[in-house]
Design a protein around this motif. Structure first.
Motif, mmCIF file in Angstrom:
data_model
loop_
_atom_site.group_PDB
_atom_site.id
_atom_site.type_symbol
_atom_site.label_atom_id
_atom_site.label_comp_id
_atom_site.label_asym_id
_atom_site.label_seq_id
_atom_site.Cartn_x
_atom_site.Cartn_y
_atom_site.Cartn_z
ATOM 1 N N SER A 18 25.885 -8.523 10.509
ATOM 2 C CA SER A 18 25.661 -9.953 10.255
ATOM 3 C C SER A 18 26.553 -10.411 9.110
ATOM 4 C CB SER A 18 24.192 -10.229 9.910
ATOM 5 O OG SER A 18 23.840 -9.578 8.714
ATOM 6 N N GLN A 19 26.769 -11.697 9.029
ATOM 7 C CA GLN A 19 27.581 -12.293 7.970
ATOM 8 C C GLN A 19 26.735 -13.273 7.172
ATOM 9 O OE1 GLN A 19 30.919 -14.052 10.003
ATOM 10 N NE2 GLN A 19 32.164 -12.216 9.743
ATOM 11 N N SER A 20 26.976 -13.302 5.870
ATOM 12 C CA SER A 20 26.263 -14.255 5.015
ATOM 13 C C SER A 20 27.139 -14.585 3.814
ATOM 14 C CB SER A 20 24.922 -13.683 4.555
ATOM 15 O OG SER A 20 25.129 -12.523 3.769
ATOM 16 N N LEU A 21 26.955 -15.776 3.283
ATOM 17 C CA LEU A 21 27.700 -16.211 2.098
ATOM 18 C C LEU A 21 26.912 -15.837 0.859
ATOM 19 C CD1 LEU A 21 30.076 -17.772 0.838
ATOM 20 C CD2 LEU A 21 28.685 -19.838 1.023
ATOM 21 N N VAL A 22 27.528 -15.057 -0.003
ATOM 22 C CA VAL A 22 26.876 -14.608 -1.227
ATOM 23 C C VAL A 22 27.505 -15.332 -2.416
ATOM 24 C CG1 VAL A 22 26.354 -12.631 -2.693
ATOM 25 C CG2 VAL A 22 26.410 -12.355 -0.201
ATOM 26 N N MET A 23 26.682 -15.956 -3.214
ATOM 27 C CA MET A 23 27.169 -16.656 -4.397
ATOM 28 C C MET A 23 27.326 -15.653 -5.545
ATOM 29 S SD MET A 23 27.621 -19.967 -3.939
ATOM 30 C CE MET A 23 27.325 -20.776 -5.496
ATOM 31 N N THR A 24 28.500 -15.042 -5.619
ATOM 32 C CA THR A 24 28.766 -14.096 -6.698
ATOM 33 C C THR A 24 28.940 -14.848 -8.010
ATOM 34 O OG1 THR A 24 31.146 -14.207 -6.387
ATOM 35 C CG2 THR A 24 29.934 -12.578 -5.073
ATOM 36 N N PRO A 25 28.792 -14.161 -9.138
ATOM 37 C CA PRO A 25 29.018 -14.833 -10.427
ATOM 38 C C PRO A 25 30.413 -15.450 -10.528
ATOM 39 C CG PRO A 25 27.905 -12.743 -10.768
ATOM 40 C CD PRO A 25 28.277 -12.793 -9.326
ATOM 41 N N GLN A 26 31.427 -14.756 -9.973
ATOM 42 C CA GLN A 26 32.788 -15.306 -10.022
ATOM 43 C C GLN A 26 32.900 -16.588 -9.213
ATOM 44 O OE1 GLN A 26 32.088 -12.159 -9.438
ATOM 45 N NE2 GLN A 26 33.173 -10.912 -10.959
ATOM 46 N N LEU A 27 32.273 -16.590 -8.028
ATOM 47 C CA LEU A 27 32.315 -17.794 -7.202
ATOM 48 C C LEU A 27 31.614 -18.957 -7.900
ATOM 49 C CD1 LEU A 27 31.912 -18.064 -3.427
ATOM 50 C CD2 LEU A 27 30.372 -19.399 -4.834
ATOM 51 N N GLN A 28 30.460 -18.684 -8.503
ATOM 52 C CA GLN A 28 29.748 -19.724 -9.236
ATOM 53 C C GLN A 28 30.588 -20.241 -10.400
ATOM 54 O OE1 GLN A 28 25.854 -18.339 -10.375
ATOM 55 N NE2 GLN A 28 25.427 -17.492 -8.364
ATOM 56 N N GLN A 29 31.292 -19.330 -11.067
ATOM 57 C CA GLN A 29 32.119 -19.734 -12.195
ATOM 58 C C GLN A 29 33.277 -20.616 -11.747
ATOM 59 O OE1 GLN A 29 34.948 -16.942 -14.336
ATOM 60 N NE2 GLN A 29 33.280 -16.985 -15.817
ATOM 61 N N ALA A 30 33.931 -20.249 -10.627
ATOM 62 C CA ALA A 30 35.048 -21.049 -10.124
ATOM 63 C C ALA A 30 34.591 -22.444 -9.729
ATOM 64 C CB ALA A 30 35.696 -20.333 -8.934
ATOM 65 N N ILE A 31 33.421 -22.530 -9.090
ATOM 66 C CA ILE A 31 32.889 -23.836 -8.700
ATOM 67 C C ILE A 31 32.554 -24.664 -9.930
ATOM 68 C CG2 ILE A 31 30.918 -24.965 -7.612
ATOM 69 C CD1 ILE A 31 30.883 -22.726 -5.550
ATOM 70 N N LYS A 32 31.967 -24.025 -10.931
ATOM 71 C CA LYS A 32 31.587 -24.736 -12.152
ATOM 72 C C LYS A 32 32.806 -25.284 -12.884
ATOM 73 C CE LYS A 32 29.248 -24.026 -16.598
ATOM 74 N NZ LYS A 32 28.538 -23.061 -17.464
ATOM 75 N N LEU A 33 33.877 -24.491 -12.941
ATOM 76 C CA LEU A 33 35.074 -24.910 -13.669
ATOM 77 C C LEU A 33 35.709 -26.155 -13.068
ATOM 78 C CD1 LEU A 33 36.782 -21.474 -14.418
ATOM 79 C CD2 LEU A 33 35.820 -23.062 -16.078
ATOM 80 N N LEU A 34 35.640 -26.281 -11.743
ATOM 81 C CA LEU A 34 36.261 -27.431 -11.092
ATOM 82 C C LEU A 34 35.634 -28.742 -11.540
ATOM 83 C CD1 LEU A 34 36.823 -26.300 -7.398
ATOM 84 C CD2 LEU A 34 38.569 -26.821 -9.100
ATOM 85 N N ALA A 35 34.337 -28.721 -11.779
ATOM 86 C CA ALA A 35 33.622 -29.964 -12.103
ATOM 87 C C ALA A 35 33.689 -30.323 -13.583
ATOM 88 C CB ALA A 35 32.162 -29.856 -11.670
ATOM 89 N N LEU A 36 34.199 -29.414 -14.428
ATOM 90 C CA LEU A 36 34.220 -29.671 -15.865
ATOM 91 C C LEU A 36 35.450 -30.467 -16.271
ATOM 92 C CD1 LEU A 36 33.164 -26.171 -17.302
ATOM 93 C CD2 LEU A 36 31.713 -28.131 -16.779
ATOM 94 N N SER A 37 35.281 -31.320 -17.293
ATOM 95 C CA SER A 37 36.430 -32.004 -17.876
ATOM 96 C C SER A 37 37.167 -31.035 -18.793
ATOM 97 C CB SER A 37 35.976 -33.226 -18.679
ATOM 98 O OG SER A 37 35.223 -32.810 -19.814
#
Length: 511
Positions: free
Chosen positions: A12-31
């Motif tokens: 099976s396949q699933s999307l896992v929110m790794t700490p690195q992925l969360q960090q990359a997403i967070k950085l995009l939204a920051l000024s």
């Protein structure tokens, strides 16, 4: 069908929110300023991260990539495939990436394609080459902190306490301190004298008397409980609180509605005296406390610069607000070469992987922001050339489709970020507006362009106040097909009153 325990293999396949992925997403939204604070926290946690200063040694073979001059930090026009960066997009970075193997990306920050708006933008300080990594910032020399030049502002509470201390003492000063604590930043007393009397176990008339003393302090009008009381205090100090002025102050609601004839009858004055009283009323401060204290408003710092060049439009990040971040490889080598147990070795490897990932994520964040900004400039080029009336309708999906990214990525990139250009400072969200159908069946126009036209028509209306129906007719003549309720909504959105309200304001100014 046999019943019993058995072993099965399933895929099976699933999307896992790794700490690195969360960090990359967070950085995009920051000024940029928020990124600076985030990096400061990461430097505290990771000994291999360095925010600048002394040059860190590169790994053998690590050399600046000369081809980064045009990799998203500068846009010299549109249309050339050579100008597009063919590396992984932000979406791809989020989807995959071996943090331990990813080496920091280097960029030539002294390239001519960079716009250095200050000495801090240069990666090369006066002492030598800059460090590899991302962001900006000067060399190791100390620069003056501009915050040191900011003049400390006396707060309203401190100002009132100092004055009260000269007039009161003992238990009276304790009552005054309690009253001052309940005065808001506009200068109004928000408490209840009865509650203060019960809390401090003192007679109510004592509290009322101390409040009256507070109301004599500077600024005039401070300590009032209502707008009328605030104006009355100032009128008394100006020795203009006669019966006619008292009536006017007691009926401020009539003045707000523009009922001048009714006010004249109540006050018992003629037109000339009423005009003088209204002019006098305008000189009083309805929020006397605002001239003191409070935190100074933080100026908005642009994250992106856009300016015209001989070859088109240049789009770049504001390097002055981007901290420089490097991986201190010499320190890593020193630690890894020493005696280590299994736990220490694993921790050091984790620090290196985290540092490499963060540096690359910041570099990709910069590329993604500039790539999105370039597309916005391309889509809204008429605005940058001719002004707000030429702003086109634009959606996040249109930009996402044009640059091959997900719509959610564009939403994060455009959040809390500001663009500086010849037309002023604008939030990136400003360029995404709904469309209004053209009256002649042509291309739709931006809602901001319609608001600009409404503001111009009202500003030039003169003595002939334009109703919303008349605005609809005039806008249709200019090619904007709008309903009356839409015109009213846009007019209110830009802070302009109805025709009745504007007529009353005109009458009050003429009084």
């Amino acid at each position: 069908m046999a019943l019993g325990p058995r072993l099965d293999l399933r895929q099976s396949q699933s999307l896992v929110m790794t700490p690195q992925l969360q960090q990359a997403i967070k950085l995009l939204a920051l000024s940029n300023l928020e990124v600076e604070a985030f990096i400061a926290e990461e430097i505290e946690k990771n000994p291999l991260l360095d925010g600048g200063g002394e040059a860190a040694e590169r790994e053998p073979g690590d050399t600046p990539d000369e081809g980064h001059d045009d990799d998203g930090f500068s846009a010299d026009g549109f249309g050339g495939d050579d100008e597009e960066w063919d590396g992984p997009t932000a979406d791809r970075l989020i989807e995959a990436g071996d943090a331990a193997a990813d080496a920091p990306l280097d960029a030539d920050y002294d390239a001519e394609t960079f716009h250095h708006d200050s000495a801090a933008d240069s990666a090369r300080g006066p002492e030598g080459p800059g460090l590899d990594g991302v962001g900006s910032g000067g060399g190791s020399e100390e620069r003056p902190d501009l915050d040191e030049y900011a003049t400390a502002t006396l707060s309203l509470h401190d100002h009132l306490t100092a004055q009260a201390g000269e007039l009161l003492s003992g238990h009276e000063m304790a009552i005054a301190a309690r009253i001052i604590d309940l005065i808001d930043e506009a200068g109004y007393f928000e408490g209840q004298t009865l509650e203060i009397a019960q809390l401090l176990d003192v007679p109510l008339f004592h509290v009322e008397r101390i409040l009256s003393v507070i109301q004599t302090l500077d600024p005039s009008g401070v300590g009032a409980r209502t707008l009328a009381e605030c104006i009355a205090i100032q009128a008394r100090e100006a020795d203009r609180y006669d019966p006619a002025m008292a009536k006017l102050i007691d009926n401020l609601d009539l003045l707000a509605r523009g009922a001048i004839p009714q006010l004249r009858r109540l006050c018992g004055v003629d037109e000339e005296d009423m005009a003088d009283m209204i002019r006098e009323l305008r000189d009083y401060d309805p929020k006397p406390g605002l001239r003191f204290g409070g935190e100074p408003a933080a100026p908005v710092t642009p994250d992106i610069f856009v300016h015209r060049t001989a070859n088109g439009w240049a789009v770049e990040l504001n390097n002055a607000t981007l901290p420089r971040l490097i991986v201190n490889r010499s320190y890593y080598s020193e630690l890894s070469s020493g005696p280590q147990d299994k736990g220490s070795k694993a921790w050091l490897s984790e620090c290196l992987a985290s540092a490499n990932w963060l540096v690359k994520a910041l570099d990709q964040r910069a590329r993604t922001i500039v790539k999105v900004a370039r597309e916005i400039v391309k889509q809204q080029e008429a605005f940058f050339l001719h002004g707000v009336e030429h702003l086109r309708p634009l959606t996040l999906k249109a930009v996402a489709d044009a640059i091959g990214m997900h719509e959610s990525t564009i939403s994060r990139v455009t959040s809390n970020k500001y663009l500086m250009c010849e037309r002023g400072l604008h939030e990136l969200k400003y360029f995404f507006t709904s469309g209004v159908a053209a009256a002649d069946g042509g291309d739709a126009v931006s809602a901001e362009a319609v608001k600009s036209q409404i503001a111009k028509l009202i500003a030039a209306e003169g003595d002939d106040i334009l109703s919303d129906d008349k605005l609809v007719e005039l806008l249709k003549e200019k090619g904007f097909d709008l309903a009356r309720r839409t015109v009213a909504k846009y007019r209110e959105a830009i802070g302009l009153g109805s025709s009745v309200q504007r007529r009353r304001q005109r009458a009050m100014k003429a009084a």
